[in-house]
Motif scaffolding. Sequence first.
Motif, PDB file in Angstrom:
ATOM      1  N   LYS A 104      24.368  26.478 -27.309  1.00  0.00           N
ATOM      2  CA  LYS A 104      25.232  27.425 -26.613  1.00  0.00           C
ATOM      3  C   LYS A 104      24.385  28.282 -25.665  1.00  0.00           C
ATOM      4  CE  LYS A 104      28.571  31.037 -27.416  1.00  0.00           C
ATOM      5  NZ  LYS A 104      29.940  30.738 -27.307  1.00  0.00           N
ATOM      6  N   ALA A 105      24.873  28.446 -24.441  1.00  0.00           N
ATOM      7  CA  ALA A 105      24.159  29.218 -23.424  1.00  0.00           C
ATOM      8  C   ALA A 105      24.170  30.702 -23.773  1.00  0.00           C
ATOM      9  CB  ALA A 105      24.787  28.999 -22.053  1.00  0.00           C
ATOM     10  N   SER A 106      23.092  31.386 -23.425  1.00  0.00           N
ATOM     11  CA  SER A 106      23.025  32.829 -23.636  1.00  0.00           C
ATOM     12  C   SER A 106      23.875  33.537 -22.581  1.00  0.00           C
ATOM     13  CB  SER A 106      21.573  33.301 -23.533  1.00  0.00           C
ATOM     14  OG  SER A 106      21.134  33.215 -22.181  1.00  0.00           O
ATOM     15  N   ALA A 107      24.081  34.831 -22.763  1.00  0.00           N
ATOM     16  CA  ALA A 107      24.859  35.622 -21.799  1.00  0.00           C
ATOM     17  C   ALA A 107      24.202  35.592 -20.417  1.00  0.00           C
ATOM     18  CB  ALA A 107      25.002  37.057 -22.291  1.00  0.00           C
ATOM     19  N   GLY A 108      22.907  35.411 -20.379  1.00  0.00           N
ATOM     20  CA  GLY A 108      22.179  35.353 -19.110  1.00  0.00           C
ATOM     21  C   GLY A 108      22.199  33.982 -18.456  1.00  0.00           C
ATOM     22  N   GLY A 109      22.852  33.001 -19.080  1.00  0.00           N
ATOM     23  CA  GLY A 109      22.964  31.662 -18.491  1.00  0.00           C
ATOM     24  C   GLY A 109      21.861  30.704 -18.875  1.00  0.00           C
ATOM     25  N   MET A 110      20.981  31.086 -19.828  1.00  0.00           N
ATOM     26  CA  MET A 110      19.915  30.179 -20.266  1.00  0.00           C
ATOM     27  C   MET A 110      20.456  29.294 -21.390  1.00  0.00           C
ATOM     28  SD  MET A 110      16.034  30.926 -21.557  1.00  0.00           S
ATOM     29  CE  MET A 110      16.456  31.681 -23.097  1.00  0.00           C
ATOM     30  N   GLU A 111      20.131  28.001 -21.326  1.00  0.00           N
ATOM     31  CA  GLU A 111      20.616  27.044 -22.307  1.00  0.00           C
ATOM     32  C   GLU A 111      19.469  26.124 -22.716  1.00  0.00           C
ATOM     33  OE1 GLU A 111      24.550  24.586 -22.060  1.00  0.00           O
ATOM     34  OE2 GLU A 111      22.985  23.476 -20.978  1.00  0.00           O
ATOM     35  N   GLY A 112      19.291  25.931 -24.018  1.00  0.00           N
ATOM     36  CA  GLY A 112      18.298  24.992 -24.522  1.00  0.00           C
ATOM     37  C   GLY A 112      18.959  23.661 -24.841  1.00  0.00           C
ATOM     38  N   TYR A 113      18.174  22.582 -24.821  1.00  0.00           N
ATOM     39  CA  TYR A 113      18.721  21.272 -25.158  1.00  0.00           C
ATOM     40  C   TYR A 113      17.642  20.368 -25.743  1.00  0.00           C
ATOM     41  CZ  TYR A 113      16.822  20.013 -20.544  1.00  0.00           C
ATOM     42  OH  TYR A 113      16.000  19.817 -19.459  1.00  0.00           O
ATOM     43  N   LEU A 114      18.102  19.388 -26.521  1.00  0.00           N
ATOM     44  CA  LEU A 114      17.255  18.340 -27.073  1.00  0.00           C
ATOM     45  C   LEU A 114      17.707  17.019 -26.476  1.00  0.00           C
ATOM     46  CD1 LEU A 114      17.384  19.376 -30.849  1.00  0.00           C
ATOM     47  CD2 LEU A 114      15.572  19.885 -29.199  1.00  0.00           C
ATOM     48  N   LEU A 115      16.810  16.045 -26.400  1.00  0.00           N
ATOM     49  CA  LEU A 115      17.183  14.735 -25.888  1.00  0.00           C
ATOM     50  C   LEU A 115      16.347  13.656 -26.547  1.00  0.00           C
ATOM     51  CD1 LEU A 115      15.046  13.546 -23.371  1.00  0.00           C
ATOM     52  CD2 LEU A 115      15.633  15.845 -22.678  1.00  0.00           C
ATOM     53  N   GLY A 116      16.878  12.449 -26.529  1.00  0.00           N
ATOM     54  CA  GLY A 116      16.149  11.310 -27.061  1.00  0.00           C
ATOM     55  C   GLY A 116      16.864  10.027 -26.667  1.00  0.00           C
ATOM     56  N   GLY A 117      16.112   8.952 -26.514  1.00  0.00           N
ATOM     57  CA  GLY A 117      16.749   7.704 -26.140  1.00  0.00           C
ATOM     58  C   GLY A 117      15.795   6.535 -26.075  1.00  0.00           C
ATOM     59  N   LEU A 118      16.331   5.415 -25.594  1.00  0.00           N
ATOM     60  CA  LEU A 118      15.608   4.148 -25.474  1.00  0.00           C
ATOM     61  C   LEU A 118      15.622   3.682 -24.026  1.00  0.00           C
ATOM     62  CD1 LEU A 118      17.218   2.337 -28.525  1.00  0.00           C
ATOM     63  CD2 LEU A 118      14.980   3.450 -28.450  1.00  0.00           C
ATOM     64  N   GLY A 119      14.662   2.828 -23.665  1.00  0.00           N
ATOM     65  CA  GLY A 119      14.636   2.307 -22.306  1.00  0.00           C
ATOM     66  C   GLY A 119      13.679   1.153 -22.136  1.00  0.00           C
ATOM     67  N   VAL A 120      13.396   0.875 -20.873  1.00  0.00           N
ATOM     68  CA  VAL A 120      12.511  -0.228 -20.489  1.00  0.00           C
ATOM     69  C   VAL A 120      11.569   0.276 -19.397  1.00  0.00           C
ATOM     70  CG1 VAL A 120      12.429  -2.535 -19.480  1.00  0.00           C
ATOM     71  CG2 VAL A 120      14.304  -1.930 -20.989  1.00  0.00           C
ATOM     72  N   TYR A 121      10.301  -0.076 -19.505  1.00  0.00           N
ATOM     73  CA  TYR A 121       9.298   0.261 -18.495  1.00  0.00           C
ATOM     74  C   TYR A 121       8.543  -0.994 -18.079  1.00  0.00           C
ATOM     75  CZ  TYR A 121       9.360   5.364 -18.602  1.00  0.00           C
ATOM     76  OH  TYR A 121       9.718   6.675 -18.458  1.00  0.00           O
ATOM     77  N   ASN A 122       8.220  -1.093 -16.785  1.00  0.00           N
ATOM     78  CA  ASN A 122       7.320  -2.114 -16.297  1.00  0.00           C
ATOM     79  C   ASN A 122       5.944  -1.472 -16.222  1.00  0.00           C
ATOM     80  OD1 ASN A 122       5.851  -3.412 -13.712  1.00  0.00           O
ATOM     81  ND2 ASN A 122       7.053  -4.933 -14.824  1.00  0.00           N
ATOM     82  N   VAL A 123       4.969  -2.066 -16.908  1.00  0.00           N
ATOM     83  CA  VAL A 123       3.598  -1.552 -16.963  1.00  0.00           C
ATOM     84  C   VAL A 123       2.732  -2.480 -16.127  1.00  0.00           C
ATOM     85  CG1 VAL A 123       1.677  -0.934 -18.468  1.00  0.00           C
ATOM     86  CG2 VAL A 123       4.024  -0.745 -19.315  1.00  0.00           C
ATOM     87  N   LYS A 124       2.072  -1.935 -15.093  1.00  0.00           N
ATOM     88  CA  LYS A 124       1.204  -2.742 -14.226  1.00  0.00           C
ATOM     89  C   LYS A 124      -0.232  -2.246 -14.381  1.00  0.00           C
ATOM     90  CE  LYS A 124       0.555  -4.196  -9.444  1.00  0.00           C
ATOM     91  NZ  LYS A 124       1.075  -4.107  -8.079  1.00  0.00           N
ATOM     92  N   LEU A 125      -1.125  -3.153 -14.723  1.00  0.00           N
ATOM     93  CA  LEU A 125      -2.543  -2.845 -14.872  1.00  0.00           C
ATOM     94  C   LEU A 125      -3.301  -3.503 -13.724  1.00  0.00           C
ATOM     95  CD1 LEU A 125      -4.993  -1.800 -16.528  1.00  0.00           C
ATOM     96  CD2 LEU A 125      -4.968  -4.005 -17.716  1.00  0.00           C
ATOM     97  N   ALA A 126      -4.041  -2.700 -12.969  1.00  0.00           N
ATOM     98  CA  ALA A 126      -4.870  -3.208 -11.870  1.00  0.00           C
ATOM     99  C   ALA A 126      -6.330  -2.903 -12.189  1.00  0.00           C
ATOM    100  CB  ALA A 126      -4.471  -2.559 -10.551  1.00  0.00           C
ATOM    101  N   VAL A 127      -7.173  -3.936 -12.209  1.00  0.00           N
ATOM    102  CA  VAL A 127      -8.596  -3.789 -12.500  1.00  0.00           C
ATOM    103  C   VAL A 127      -9.379  -4.175 -11.247  1.00  0.00           C
ATOM    104  CG1 VAL A 127     -10.496  -4.591 -13.953  1.00  0.00           C
ATOM    105  CG2 VAL A 127      -8.210  -4.319 -14.931  1.00  0.00           C
ATOM    106  N   THR A 128     -10.296  -3.274 -10.830  1.00  0.00           N
ATOM    107  CA  THR A 128     -11.095  -3.512  -9.622  1.00  0.00           C
ATOM    108  C   THR A 128     -12.572  -3.595  -9.993  1.00  0.00           C
ATOM    109  OG1 THR A 128      -9.492  -2.292  -8.297  1.00  0.00           O
ATOM    110  CG2 THR A 128     -11.667  -2.642  -7.318  1.00  0.00           C
TER     111      THR A 128
END
Length: 190
Positions: A104-128
């Motif tokens: 719930k937001a405070s009287a001043g308009g500040m609101e806290g939140y939590l988040l969590g989830g799943l996804g996919v990432y492309n990982v690219k490794l470059a070696v020089t």
Amino acid sequence: MSSGTRAVCGLVLASLFGASAAAGQGARVQFGVGGSLTVPLGDFHAEPNVRPRKSPVGFRVDFDYGENSSNDKFNADLSGVVGAPTTAKIKLLGGTADVTYHFKASAGGMEGYLLGGLGVYNVKLAVTSGGVTADSSETKFTWNVGAGLSFAVGSAAVFFESRYVDVAKSFGAAKTSFIPITAGVRFGGK
């Protein structure tokens, strides 16, 4: 088009379709853009965010891109294996679907939140080494959890958040995990 690019495009289309369907059902649809300092990598962050009115639970999609050069210790170890001065760089491109819980937001308009989830990432490794660069990429599943604060500013909101992002083990090496610390603005409601 690579499978990673197709996956990201599919996530974008799905989030846009989901946002338009949710808006038609009276849900509050928001779009946010922010920049982040990531420990150890990151640089861009954007998220369509859907939350039914008067509900503390919402849904959002995050898209991230980041890159980091390897540290001196890793470069020294890699150079020892190769037998010549060698450096490495990792680039990440991915997205997650997150569930959010807003306090719930405070009287001043500040609101806290939590988040969590799943996804996919492309990982690219470059070696020089010796002026020659070889790169390889893998697409991996990921999960994330985090918390943030948002402050109402007119019809928008300024937000600050941090997440722990864990990308599955790539290239037979250690898993990639990082903590993006993000600040930005959300439009379309507080």
